[in-house]
Enzyme design. Structure first.
Site, PDB file in Angstrom:
ATOM      1  N   GLU A   6       0.837  -1.200   0.000  1.00  0.00           N
ATOM      2  CA  GLU A   6       0.000   0.000   0.000  1.00  0.00           C
ATOM      3  C   GLU A   6       0.872   1.249   0.000  1.00  0.00           C
ATOM      4  O   GLU A   6       1.839   1.352   0.755  1.00  0.00           O
ATOM      5  CB  GLU A   6      -0.912   0.028   1.222  1.00  0.00           C
ATOM      6  CG  GLU A   6      -1.785   1.278   1.280  1.00  0.00           C
ATOM      7  CD  GLU A   6      -2.535   1.399   2.584  1.00  0.00           C
ATOM      8  OE1 GLU A   6      -3.585   0.743   2.693  1.00  0.00           O
ATOM      9  OE2 GLU A   6      -2.081   2.123   3.489  1.00  0.00           O
ATOM     10  N   ASP A  98     -12.546   7.950   6.223  1.00  0.00           N
ATOM     11  CA  ASP A  98     -12.444   8.664   7.500  1.00  0.00           C
ATOM     12  C   ASP A  98     -13.573   9.654   7.639  1.00  0.00           C
ATOM     13  O   ASP A  98     -14.189  10.075   6.670  1.00  0.00           O
ATOM     14  CB  ASP A  98     -11.129   9.441   7.582  1.00  0.00           C
ATOM     15  CG  ASP A  98      -9.923   8.528   7.517  1.00  0.00           C
ATOM     16  OD1 ASP A  98     -10.084   7.345   7.852  1.00  0.00           O
ATOM     17  OD2 ASP A  98      -8.854   9.015   7.121  1.00  0.00           O
ATOM     18  N   TYR A 146     -12.029  -6.115   9.725  1.00  0.00           N
ATOM     19  CA  TYR A 146     -11.385  -5.710  10.976  1.00  0.00           C
ATOM     20  C   TYR A 146     -11.326  -6.887  11.950  1.00  0.00           C
ATOM     21  O   TYR A 146     -12.297  -7.173  12.654  1.00  0.00           O
ATOM     22  CB  TYR A 146     -12.134  -4.532  11.596  1.00  0.00           C
ATOM     23  CG  TYR A 146     -12.169  -3.345  10.683  1.00  0.00           C
ATOM     24  CD1 TYR A 146     -11.140  -2.410  10.696  1.00  0.00           C
ATOM     25  CD2 TYR A 146     -13.199  -3.180   9.769  1.00  0.00           C
ATOM     26  CE1 TYR A 146     -11.139  -1.332   9.829  1.00  0.00           C
ATOM     27  CE2 TYR A 146     -13.207  -2.111   8.892  1.00  0.00           C
ATOM     28  CZ  TYR A 146     -12.178  -1.194   8.925  1.00  0.00           C
ATOM     29  OH  TYR A 146     -12.183  -0.142   8.044  1.00  0.00           O
ATOM     30  N   HIS A 150     -13.796  -2.883  14.161  1.00  0.00           N
ATOM     31  CA  HIS A 150     -13.538  -1.458  13.952  1.00  0.00           C
ATOM     32  C   HIS A 150     -13.844  -0.689  15.226  1.00  0.00           C
ATOM     33  O   HIS A 150     -14.813  -0.976  15.933  1.00  0.00           O
ATOM     34  CB  HIS A 150     -14.407  -0.921  12.810  1.00  0.00           C
ATOM     35  CG  HIS A 150     -14.039   0.461  12.410  1.00  0.00           C
ATOM     36  ND1 HIS A 150     -14.616   1.579  12.961  1.00  0.00           N
ATOM     37  CD2 HIS A 150     -13.109   0.904  11.536  1.00  0.00           C
ATOM     38  CE1 HIS A 150     -14.071   2.657  12.442  1.00  0.00           C
ATOM     39  NE2 HIS A 150     -13.160   2.270  11.566  1.00  0.00           N
TER      40      HIS A 150
END
Length: 741
Positions: A6, A98, A146, A150
Site C-alpha cells: 500500500e 475517515d 477488521y 472497527h
C-alpha cells in the site's frame, strides 16, 4: 506466495516523481502482485490519484488497486469510476473512509462521526452496490475487514469489544460481501491468533471470498505507539517490553520490527495464507528485509545498475556530478533519505514527506468534552497563549498541531518556550541545538551506536502581525542576521524570507557566476543547494533546503534526516492554519450526531470522535467570542519558522531574538516585575540545590558508615561484601539532580 504493497499520494506535487520511483524499485525487485493507492479525503477531484495509478499500471506494468471512499456525492463518484475505467484501472477498494473535517461555521459540526455529504453514501455497502449496478464485473472490488473490530463498534475505548460489537461488525462485513465484494483486506494486527479467529468467524458467517491479511511492519517506536492508540490491536507483552527497552534506538526498533514481522508472517504462511498485504508508509527497507528473510523475494531493492533508468529517473532534474561513478551510492542515498524518523519538514521531493498525522490513520478520537476541558473557552489572545503554556508545561495533553507530549530533548528549552508563548509567540514545533553528541545519547541520539549527531536550533510558531514585524526588524540587526534564517507566511499567502541565507538565491548564484566566467568549474555546496538552485532557475521562486539534523556514522555517508525547505513549508502552512478552524473553533460550534449511524473506514484507519458532541452551547456569547477570536488569529496571524545556523558557539541562543523583542516592548514596571520573577526563580532553584546537596552528604555519610561496619564484620583474609544496592542508586539520583539544577 502473493505480496502487495500500500502507498499513499504525497502532499506536495513534487513528491509524485519520487513516489513513482519508489514503486518502480519495489516493483522491479520485490515483484508485488498489485499495489494499492489510497484516497485522501482532502482530494477535491481524482486527477492526481488517477495520474499516479495510471502511470503505475501503464508505465510500470504493475496492477493497481485504487482506494475509493464515500466523501463525494454520488454523481461525482460515478464520474470518478468512469475516469478510472477510462484510465485502464480494473481494481477498486470500496471504503466508507475517515470522518470528514468541518471548519467553523460549516454544517456538520466536526464531531468526527461519519455523516454522508449531500446526495452521498452512508457506507461502503452502498458504494459496492453502485459499482456493480453501473459497471457490472468490470471492476474487481475489495472491501475492508477488521479482525479486532472497527473501533467505532467498541463499547469503550478502554475495554475490548463485546460479543455484540463483534457480531455487529461482522454483519456489516457480510453486507458488503453480499453487495458484490470479491475479496477482503484486513486491518493490520500483531497477534496471529486474532487473524485465525477472525477468519474462522467469517467462514461460519458464510463469507467465502478470499481474506488477505494486512500487516504493518514496526518502523519506529513513535509510529508503533500511535498505531496502537488509533487501531488498538492486541500486542504481545514480550513485543511491548522489548520495544520499550530499545525505543530510543531507531535502527534497533526497525530491526526488531523486521524480526517480529518475519515471525508473524511465517506463522501466517505456515497456516495456509497465500497472500499478505503490507502497509508500507511509502518506505521500502523493512518490507524488503521481511520478504528476503522469508525467502519470498530478493532483498536488493536499492541495488540498481544505472541511476537514471526508467521513466521516472529520466525526468529527474538534477544529477550531481559527485555520484557519476557511484550509482549504487546515489540510489541508496536518494531512496533512503527518509528512512530515519524525520520531523515535520522532510525534503519536498521525498515520497515519505509527511507528518505521521497526515496518514489516513490519523482520525483520532477527540471528544468535545475532553477538548473543552483542556482548551477551555478563550476570550483573548492571552487566554490562547495560556493554553500553549499549559501544553509546554505538560499540564494538558495536546494542541491541534501536537497530539503527543513534548519530546525528551525539549526539556532543555522548555522554560524558554513557556516564556515566549506567554508573550504571544505560540510555538508548535522546536528543537535545541546539538553539537556532536554520541548517537546513543538518551535525549538527542538516533541512528544506532557508533555515530555522532548534530542539529541546529529550530522554532516554529504563530504570532500577530505586529509581533512579526517587530521580530523581523530585530532579525535584520547584524548580531542576528549572520546566523538566523527565517520564513514567514500568513493564511493569505503573504511571505517573508531572509536574504542572507538564500542557498538558491542571488547571493550564491553571483559567486558561482563570477567563477564560471573565469573558467573555473564550481561545485555546489551540497546536493540540496544544487536542487535549490535548479528550482530557482526553473520557476523564479526561492526554494531553499536547510538541513537541521544530521549524523555521522562509521563507513556511511552523512545522513540528513530532517530538513527545513521552503516548498514544504508552503504546503504545510495551509494545513497549519486550517487546524485553527477545523480542530479548535469547531469545539464551540459542534452539532448533535445520533449514535446509530453506520461507521466504517479504511484498513489502518480509525473513526475519530472529533471535537463536537453532546452538551452544545454554541449560542452562548462566550462560545461566539471564542470562535471570533480563533478566526481572527487564523485570518491575520503569521506562521514563522526560524533556524539558528550557529550550532557550535555556546553563546548562541535562538531565544535571544525573542528576548530582545519582548524586553524592548516592556515598560519600566514590567521590566521590574520580570527581574523580580527571575530572582524568585533563582532563589527557589538555589534552595532546591542546597537541599539536594545536604541530602547527598547524608547519604554519603551513611554509605561510609556501612562500609566501615562491613569491614569490621569480616576477617582480613575475606573480601568485603558488595556495596549496598539501595544506597548507590540513591546517590546517583542525587548527583543527577544536582547536575540538572
Amino acid at each position: 506466495t502473493c505480496v502487495s504493497f500500500e502507498f499513499f499520494p504525497p502532499k506536495a506535487a513534487e513528491g509524485v516523481d519520487t513516489l513513482l520511483q519508489r514503486i518502480a524499485e519495489m516493483g522491479e525487485h520485490l515483484k508485488p502482485t498489485f499495489v494499492s493507492l489510497t484516497w485522501r479525503s482532502a482530494f477535491k477531484d481524482e486527477a492526481l490519484w488517477l495520474r499516479i495509478g495510471s502511470m503505475v499500471q501503464k508505465q510500470l506494468g504493475i496492477d493497481v488497486l485504487l482506494h475509493l471512499t464515500c466523501h463525494l456525492p454520488r454523481e461525482d463518484l460515478r464520474r470518478v469510476l468512469r475516469s478510472a475505467r477510462a484510465a485502464g484501472i480494473h481494481n477498486i477498494l470500496a471504503l466508507r473512509g475517515d470522518s470528514a473535517h468541518f471548519t467553523a461555521g460549516q454544517q456538520g459540526g466536526g464531531d468526527g462521526r461519519w455523516r454522508a455529504c449531500n446526495d452521498g453514501f452512508k457506507n461502503a455497502t452502498e458504494l459496492v452496490q453502485l459499482i456493480r449496478e453501473e459497471h457490472g464485473d468490470h471492476f474487481c472490488v475489495g472491501v475492508a475487514g477488521y479482525p479486532e473490530v472497527h473501533t467505532s463498534c467498541w463499547n469503550s475505548k478502554f475495554l475490548p469489544p463485546s460479543d455484540q460489537a463483534r457480531e455487529a461488525d461482522l454483519a456489516r462485513l457480510k453486507q458488503k460481501v453480499d453487495a458484490g465484494a470479491d475479496f477482503i483486506i484486513t486491518q493490520f494486527f500483531y497477534d496471529v491468533d486474532v487473524f485465525w479467529s477472525f477468519q474462522r468467524r467469517c467462514r461460519e458467517a458464510g463469507i467465502t471470498i478470499p481474506i488477505i491479511p494486512g500487516y504493518a511492519p514496526i518502523q519506529t517506536y513513535q509510529s508503533f505507539e500511535r498505531f496502537v492508540q488509533w487501531v488498538r490491536p492486541q500486542v504481545p507483552r514480550r513485543v511491548e517490553a522489548r520495544l520499550a527497552q530499545i525505543k530510543d534506538d531507531d535502527e534497533a526498533v526497525r530491526e526488531y520490527g523486521v524480526e517480529v514481522a518475519v515471525e508473524q508472517c511465517r506463522a501466517l504462511l505456515q497456516g495456509g495464507v497465500q497472500a499478505i498485504h503490507f502497509f508500507t508508509l511509502n518506505l521500502a527497507g523493512s518490507v524488503a528485509q521481511v520478504l528476503h528473510r522469508l525467502k519470498l523475494r530478493d532483498s536488493s531493492v536499492h541495488q540498481r545498475d544505472l541511476p537514471f533508468r526508467g521513466l521516472v529517473r529520466d525526468r529527474e532534474e538534477i544529477r550531481p556530478i559527485f555520484w557519476a561513478h557511484r550509482h549504487s551510492s546515489y540510489l541508496s542515498r536518494t531512496s533512503t533519505w527518509e528512512e530515519f524518523p524525520n520531523g515535520r519538514w522532510g525534503n519536498s521531493r521525498s515520497a515519505a514527506t509527511f507528518e505521521l498525522a497526515d496518514y489516513y490513520l490519523a482520525e483520532k478520537e477527540r471528544s468535545r468534552v475532553d477538548l473543552l476541558a483542556i482548551w477551555g473557552v478563550p476570550q483573548s489572545a492571552a487566554d490562547v497563549a495560556n493554553v500553549f503554556v499549559a501544553y509546554m508545561r505538560g499540564e494538558i495533553e495536546q494542541l491541534p498541531w501536537c497530539d503527543q507530549a513534548l519530546a525528551l530533548e525539549t526539556e532543555a528549552i522548555s522554560e524558554s518556550l513557556c516564556w515566549i508563548n506567554r508573550h504571544g509567540f505560540l510555538t508548535i514545533n522546536s528543537q535545541p541545538k546539538v553539537n556532536g553528541v554520541p548517537s546513543t545519547d538518551r535525549r538527542h541520539g538516533w541512528g544506532g551506536a557508533g555515530g555522532v549527531c548534530f542539529q541546529k536550533a529550530y522554532v516554529e510558531f504563530f504570532c500577530s502581525p505586529e509581533m512579526w514585524h517587530q521580530l523581523r526588524a530585530c532579525m535584520e540587526r547584524d548580531e542576528f542576521r549572520s546566523r538566523l534564517s527565517y520564513h514567514a507566511t500568513n493564511c493569505a499567502g503573504e511571505e517573508f524570507l531572509d536574504t542572507d541565507h538564500e542557498g538558491a538565491g542571488a547571493h550564491s548564484q553571483s559567486a558561482h557566476s563570477d567563477a564560471e566566467r573565469s573558467g573555473v568549474r564550481v561545485r555546489k555546496a551540497s546536493f540540496a543547494d544544487e536542487l535549490a538552485e535548479q528550482k530557482f532557475k526553473a520557476c523564479g521562486k526561492l526554494h531553499r533546503v536547510n538541513a537541521v539534523t544530521w549524523g555521522v556514522f562509521p563507513g556511511r555517508e552523512i545522513i540528513q534526516p530532517t530538513v527545513v525547505d521552503t516548498e514544504s513549508f508552503r504546503v504545510w502552512k495551509d494545513e497549519a492554519f486550517e487546524l485553527w478552524l477545523s480542530q479548535w473553533a469547531t469545539v464551540y460550534t459542534g452539532d448533535e450526531t445520533s449514535d446509530d449511524e453506520v461507521s466504517e473506514a479504511t484498513p489502518a484507519a480509525d473513526q475519530g470522535a472529533g471535537s463536537g458532541g453532546s452538551g452544545s452551547n454554541s449560542d452562548s456569547p462566550e462560545y461566539k467570542n471564542a470562535v471570533k477570536l480563533i478566526r481572527e488569529i487564523h485570518d491575520t496571524w503569521f506562521l514563522v519558522n526560524i533556524v539558528d545556523n550557529d550550532y557550535v558557539s555556546e553563546s548562541s541562543d535562538i531565544f535571544d531574538i525573542f528576548k530582545q523583542v519582548i524586553l524592548d516592548g516592556m515598560d519600566a514596571g514590567q521590566l521590574r516585575r520580570r527581574v523580580d520573577t527571575l530572582e524568585r526563580e533563582n532563589a527557589s532553584l538555589h534552595r532546591r540545590l542546597l537541599r539536594a546537596e545536604a541530602k547527598l552528604e547524608r547519604q554519603e555519610r551513611q554509605l561510609a558508615k556501612h562500609r566501615t561496619d562491613n569491614l569490621r564484620e569480616h576477617s582480613p583474609g575475606r573480601s568485603s561484601p558488595p556495596q549496598s544496592p539501595i544506597l548507590m542508586p540513591a546517590k546517583f539520583r542525587l548527583s543527577e539532580e544536582k547536575e540538572i539544577l
